[in-house]
Enzyme design. Structure first.
Site, mmCIF file in Angstrom:
data_model
loop_
_atom_site.group_PDB
_atom_site.id
_atom_site.type_symbol
_atom_site.label_atom_id
_atom_site.label_comp_id
_atom_site.label_asym_id
_atom_site.label_seq_id
_atom_site.Cartn_x
_atom_site.Cartn_y
_atom_site.Cartn_z
ATOM 1 N N SER A 1 0.803 -1.221 0.000
ATOM 2 C CA SER A 1 0.000 0.000 0.000
ATOM 3 C C SER A 1 0.835 1.270 0.000
ATOM 4 O O SER A 1 0.365 2.305 -0.457
ATOM 5 C CB SER A 1 -0.936 -0.011 1.209
ATOM 6 O OG SER A 1 -0.226 -0.282 2.402
ATOM 7 N N HIS B 1 -5.477 -3.627 -1.871
ATOM 8 C CA HIS B 1 -5.227 -2.687 -2.971
ATOM 9 C C HIS B 1 -5.205 -3.372 -4.332
ATOM 10 O O HIS B 1 -4.929 -2.724 -5.342
ATOM 11 C CB HIS B 1 -3.908 -1.942 -2.750
ATOM 12 C CG HIS B 1 -4.020 -0.828 -1.758
ATOM 13 N ND1 HIS B 1 -4.555 0.392 -2.062
ATOM 14 C CD2 HIS B 1 -3.689 -0.782 -0.440
ATOM 15 C CE1 HIS B 1 -4.537 1.175 -0.984
ATOM 16 N NE2 HIS B 1 -4.016 0.472 0.014
ATOM 17 N N LYS C 1 -12.095 -0.134 -0.561
ATOM 18 C CA LYS C 1 -11.265 0.676 -1.449
ATOM 19 C C LYS C 1 -11.919 0.740 -2.826
ATOM 20 O O LYS C 1 -12.902 1.459 -2.985
ATOM 21 C CB LYS C 1 -9.842 0.139 -1.434
ATOM 22 C CG LYS C 1 -9.198 0.447 -0.073
ATOM 23 C CD LYS C 1 -7.861 -0.162 0.177
ATOM 24 C CE LYS C 1 -7.358 0.313 1.542
ATOM 25 N NZ LYS C 1 -6.437 -0.611 2.167
HETATM 26 C C1 LIG Z 1 -6.481 -0.792 3.626
HETATM 27 C C2 LIG Z 1 -5.936 -2.127 3.910
HETATM 28 C C3 LIG Z 1 -6.572 -2.983 4.817
HETATM 29 C C4 LIG Z 1 -7.740 -2.529 5.624
HETATM 30 O O1 LIG Z 1 -8.922 -2.535 4.883
HETATM 31 P P1 LIG Z 1 -10.199 -1.759 5.459
HETATM 32 O O2 LIG Z 1 -11.328 -2.391 4.737
HETATM 33 O O3 LIG Z 1 -10.002 -0.322 5.161
HETATM 34 O O4 LIG Z 1 -10.242 -2.026 6.923
HETATM 35 C C5 LIG Z 1 -6.068 -4.254 4.989
HETATM 36 N N1 LIG Z 1 -4.972 -4.675 4.321
HETATM 37 C C6 LIG Z 1 -4.326 -3.875 3.449
HETATM 38 C C7 LIG Z 1 -3.131 -4.412 2.717
HETATM 39 C C8 LIG Z 1 -4.780 -2.576 3.221
HETATM 40 O O5 LIG Z 1 -4.137 -1.792 2.354
#
Ligand SMILES: *Cc1c(COP(=O)(O)O)cnc(C)c1O
Length: 393
Positions: A180, A208, A239
């Site tokens: 990320s 992502h 996301k």
């Molecule tokens: C953003 C993210 C999460 C968390 O996801 P949410 O649905 O926002 O809680 C988990 N793992 C990774 C790799 C992320 O980038």
């Protein structure tokens, strides 16, 4: 003494380091141009990769679900909080992902906590990439399993860790699909080969990569043609999918186990029905239009990254729509971010402890809803500010 002096002292230190950040409060919903303190700024830091947060079919599904089911689920999934819409989402999501089952959690964060915190015991070992997301790190903190870390994407070290792990009941290799903070892709084919050689479970967190990699956004496993060889896929619905939630896609036996053991599943209320309905609509939009949306997304990302590189910016290891500009010093990073905002660009500075102390960066995320004019506007402003700070010649 009952006081909060030690918290105030820590905040003072953050201010001295230039790392103190009040929340940015937006006056409009998520999109490429957003209203901030009475002006429109170009949004370059949102995970809304495909623009689904404001997709008409998703909005309609949410409204209809509120009219049908009300606004809340009333309970955790295991009591009265599993409505038909939750069940339908899991079925269509499993069909989309091509896995035996899926299990939906309230967020990607709780998905990792739920799986990692429950699946392993003291006889097991978890082997984790050093740059994995905080929710994986916290999930690992919850387990009684043994832990090993391998250097970022270092396959020799991963093999070493697997060799050392022969005595454990089970070995789990865990990696982000797309990292990320750097926007690079995990070497999943090499990880799968090593896992098969040493009889390990492969666990990939596609937060992502969901909606970004693979056919219609099916994720990194599909992108690399590794169906059936990646045992556990975690996805987020927060996301590119545009709402909020997370899920495990994998074997039915793991789903059944998590329903009985995963603590966020057992002890925290399920997604509101409108959110489940939104996610279901998103899966259907991906199936129909994912390919086209992703073509725009990747066209934009490659154009933008390529242009920044030509200008001389250090975009690190980026190979996805996540495009960091590596700056280094945390205070300097935040100053660049502030200057960009003056110029009408929102580009979040990311500094220690999210990244290493000397690896501060502004992280830009390109979306399918950015127009070429938007991207050219951003490039022009980045070039101007980049020269001011000596980031480019
Ligand atoms: C953003 C993210 C999460 C968390 O996801 P949410 O649905 O926002 O809680 C988990 N793992 C990774 C790799 C992320 O980038």
């Amino acid at each position: 003494m009952a006081n909060f002096n030690h918290l105030a002292a820590e905040l003072e230190q953050l201010k001295k380091d230039g790392r103190y950040r009040p929340l940015t409060v937006w006056q409009s919903g998520s999109g490429s141009w957003m209203e901030l303190n009475g002006r429109k700024v170009l949004q370059m830091s949102s995970n809304n990769y495909l623009g689904l947060t404001s997709h008409p079919e998703l909005q309609k599904a949410a409204i209809e679900a509120i009219e049908t089911y009300g606004v809340g689920s009333g309970s955790v999934r295991t009591i009265t909080g599993t409505l038909a819409i939750h069940d339908q989402l899991e079925q269509e999501l499993a069909a989309f992902k091509g896995t035996e089952a899926t299990l939906v959690f309230q967020s990607g964060f709780t998905t990792n906590q739920g799986i990692l915190g429950s699946m392993l015991g003291p006889d097991d070992v978890i082997i984790s990439d050093e740059l994995n997301h905080a929710s994986i790190i916290d999930g690992i903190r919850l387990t009684k399993a043994n832990r090993k870390i391998f250097a970022h994407k270092d396959m020799d070290q991963l093999e070493q860790r697997l060799k050392e792990s022969g005595g454990f009941r089970s070995r789990v290799v865990v990696t982000d699909g797309v990292f990320s903070m750097d926007g690079d892709i995990a070497p999943l084919p090499a990880i799968v080969e090593l896992a098969e050689k040493y009889d390990a479970i492969v666990y990939v967190d596609d937060a992502h990569a969901s909606g970004v990699l693979g056919t219609n956004g099916k994720g990194s496993t599909d992108h690399f043609g590794l169906h059936g060889r990646v045992h556990i896929q975690v996805g987020t619905l927060s996301k590119a999918i545009g709402a909020v939630g997370g899920y495990m896609a994998g074997p039915q036996v793991l789903k059944d186990f998590l329903i009985h053991k995963a603590r966020p599943f057992l002890f925290s209320t399920s997604q509101p029905p409108s959110v489940a309905a939104t996610c279901l609509a998103a899966v259907r939009v991906l199936k129909k239009h994912g390919g086209g949306l992703m073509e725009t997304l990747w066209g934009n990302a490659n154009y933008f990254r390529g242009t920044l590189q030509k200008l001389g910016f250090d975009t690190g290891a980026s190979e996805t729509p996540i495009v960091p500009i590596i700056i280094g010093d945390p205070a300097q990073t935040m100053k660049v971010s502030d200057r960009l905002l003056e110029e009408g660009i929102f580009a979040q500075g990311i500094v220690y402890p999210t990244v290493a102390m000397d690896k501060g960066r502004v992280r830009l995320i390109i979306t399918a809803t950015h127009t070429r004019d938007d991207l050219d506007f951003a490039i022009e402003k980045l070039a101007k500010v980049g020269k001011e700070f000596g980031l480019i010649g």
